[in-house]
Design a protein around this motif. Sequence first.
Motif, PDB file in Angstrom:
ATOM      1  N   PRO A  66       0.932  -1.244  -0.116  1.00 35.79           N
ATOM      2  CA  PRO A  66       0.165  -0.032  -0.035  1.00 35.79           C
ATOM      3  C   PRO A  66       0.690   1.321  -0.092  1.00 35.79           C
ATOM      4  CG  PRO A  66      -0.482  -1.457   1.912  1.00 35.79           C
ATOM      5  CD  PRO A  66       0.686  -2.104   1.140  1.00 35.79           C
ATOM      6  N   LEU A  67       0.543   2.272  -0.825  1.00 36.28           N
ATOM      7  CA  LEU A  67       1.155   3.692  -0.557  1.00 36.28           C
ATOM      8  C   LEU A  67       1.274   3.987   0.744  1.00 36.28           C
ATOM      9  CD1 LEU A  67      -0.416   5.134  -3.615  1.00 36.28           C
ATOM     10  CD2 LEU A  67       1.603   4.259  -3.512  1.00 36.28           C
ATOM     11  N   LYS A  68       2.404   4.530   0.814  1.00 37.26           N
ATOM     12  CA  LYS A  68       2.781   5.270   2.367  1.00 37.26           C
ATOM     13  C   LYS A  68       2.983   6.796   1.967  1.00 37.26           C
ATOM     14  CE  LYS A  68       4.964   1.008   3.916  1.00 37.26           C
ATOM     15  NZ  LYS A  68       6.168   0.483   4.423  1.00 37.26           N
ATOM     16  N   GLU A  69       2.892   7.419   3.312  1.00 33.12           N
ATOM     17  CA  GLU A  69       3.373   8.949   2.991  1.00 33.12           C
ATOM     18  C   GLU A  69       4.701   8.999   3.067  1.00 33.12           C
ATOM     19  OE1 GLU A  69       1.315  11.622   2.808  1.00 33.12           O
ATOM     20  OE2 GLU A  69      -0.494  10.382   2.479  1.00 33.12           O
ATOM     21  N   GLY A  70       5.353  10.330   2.398  1.00 29.17           N
ATOM     22  CA  GLY A  70       6.826  10.130   2.334  1.00 29.17           C
ATOM     23  C   GLY A  70       7.334  10.198   0.947  1.00 29.17           C
ATOM     24  N   PRO A  71       8.565  10.270   0.913  1.00 32.05           N
ATOM     25  CA  PRO A  71       9.287  10.196  -0.525  1.00 32.05           C
ATOM     26  C   PRO A  71       8.982   8.794  -1.305  1.00 32.05           C
ATOM     27  CG  PRO A  71      10.842  10.201   1.085  1.00 32.05           C
ATOM     28  CD  PRO A  71       9.486  10.250   1.690  1.00 32.05           C
ATOM     29  N   LEU A  72       8.858   9.073  -2.666  1.00 33.90           N
ATOM     30  CA  LEU A  72       8.806   8.157  -3.490  1.00 33.90           C
ATOM     31  C   LEU A  72       9.989   7.464  -3.815  1.00 33.90           C
ATOM     32  CD1 LEU A  72       6.450   6.118  -5.372  1.00 33.90           C
ATOM     33  CD2 LEU A  72       6.681   7.834  -6.871  1.00 33.90           C
ATOM     34  N   LYS A  73      10.295   6.274  -4.046  1.00 36.45           N
ATOM     35  CA  LYS A  73      11.606   5.759  -4.366  1.00 36.45           C
ATOM     36  C   LYS A  73      11.576   4.983  -5.756  1.00 36.45           C
ATOM     37  CE  LYS A  73      14.463   3.445  -1.433  1.00 36.45           C
ATOM     38  NZ  LYS A  73      14.743   2.399  -0.521  1.00 36.45           N
ATOM     39  N   LEU A  74      12.178   5.452  -6.746  1.00 35.93           N
ATOM     40  CA  LEU A  74      12.235   4.729  -8.108  1.00 35.93           C
ATOM     41  C   LEU A  74      13.787   4.152  -8.061  1.00 35.93           C
ATOM     42  CD1 LEU A  74      10.798   7.946 -10.226  1.00 35.93           C
ATOM     43  CD2 LEU A  74       9.665   5.902  -9.400  1.00 35.93           C
ATOM     44  N   ARG A  75      13.414   3.049  -9.016  1.00 35.98           N
ATOM     45  CA  ARG A  75      14.860   2.190  -9.128  1.00 35.98           C
ATOM     46  C   ARG A  75      14.523   1.851 -10.877  1.00 35.98           C
ATOM     47  NH1 ARG A  75      14.456  -1.892  -4.407  1.00 35.98           N
ATOM     48  NH2 ARG A  75      14.773  -0.678  -2.749  1.00 35.98           N
ATOM     49  N   SER A  76      16.081   1.850 -11.506  1.00 37.19           N
ATOM     50  CA  SER A  76      16.196   1.492 -12.630  1.00 37.19           C
ATOM     51  C   SER A  76      16.608  -0.166 -12.476  1.00 37.19           C
ATOM     52  CB  SER A  76      17.079   2.197 -13.378  1.00 37.19           C
ATOM     53  OG  SER A  76      17.292   1.617 -14.737  1.00 37.19           O
ATOM     54  N   LEU A  77      16.104  -0.920 -13.241  1.00 39.71           N
ATOM     55  CA  LEU A  77      16.767  -2.243 -13.158  1.00 39.71           C
ATOM     56  C   LEU A  77      17.335  -2.788 -14.613  1.00 39.71           C
ATOM     57  CD1 LEU A  77      13.577  -4.039 -11.241  1.00 39.71           C
ATOM     58  CD2 LEU A  77      15.788  -3.343 -10.471  1.00 39.71           C
ATOM     59  N   GLY A  78      17.906  -1.604 -15.147  1.00 39.79           N
ATOM     60  CA  GLY A  78      18.428  -2.098 -16.293  1.00 39.79           C
ATOM     61  C   GLY A  78      19.726  -0.881 -16.394  1.00 39.79           C
ATOM     62  N   ALA A  79      20.252  -0.774 -17.578  1.00 36.72           N
ATOM     63  CA  ALA A  79      21.452   0.238 -17.947  1.00 36.72           C
ATOM     64  C   ALA A  79      21.008   0.944 -18.934  1.00 36.72           C
ATOM     65  CB  ALA A  79      22.522  -0.590 -18.292  1.00 36.72           C
ATOM     66  N   PHE A  80      21.552   2.226 -19.027  1.00 38.12           N
ATOM     67  CA  PHE A  80      21.184   3.098 -19.968  1.00 38.12           C
ATOM     68  C   PHE A  80      22.415   3.159 -20.857  1.00 38.12           C
ATOM     69  CE2 PHE A  80      18.581   5.078 -16.806  1.00 38.12           C
ATOM     70  CZ  PHE A  80      17.522   5.024 -17.248  1.00 38.12           C
TER      71      PHE A  80
END
Length: 156
Positions: free
Chosen positions: A123-137
Amino acid sequence: MNGKAFHAALDLGPERYAAMVTWSQWHAIHLVGVALKRRFPKLPWVAHFSDPWADNPFAPYRWIMRHYDRRQEFKVYRLADRLSFTSRETIDLVFSDNRAHFRAKAMELPHAFETALYPSAQPLKEGPLKLRSLGAFYGARSPEPDRKSTRLNSSH
């Protein structure tokens, strides 16, 4: 390197292959597939594309290179028995013009992942959102939005 890859494939005895699959850099291995298919026309061939070829938005082509690559691309599309792409959007992009007659060979093979390795959505929580890249640019790729989409979204 294409010549070396072609000769290495010949050493493996393509006449005994059940099928051939090419993927990775289109300008290399798919052209080896063209040479093998011409030598062994009954050998079933699947050419896989993770990215579009001549229409790749991340490849800064000049008109002469795009023309050359379009000719090479046609050879692969014509000779391969099946053309595999990672998304329906890529298929739509690639086969939206004079290549449309090759669309019947196209199939979608999306990137896969093992669902057991990823927990269920929390469930969504209050606070900052963490984004991750699971690949390479690589190449001209970046996590930054392009200017066009930024402009379109700036009014919202």
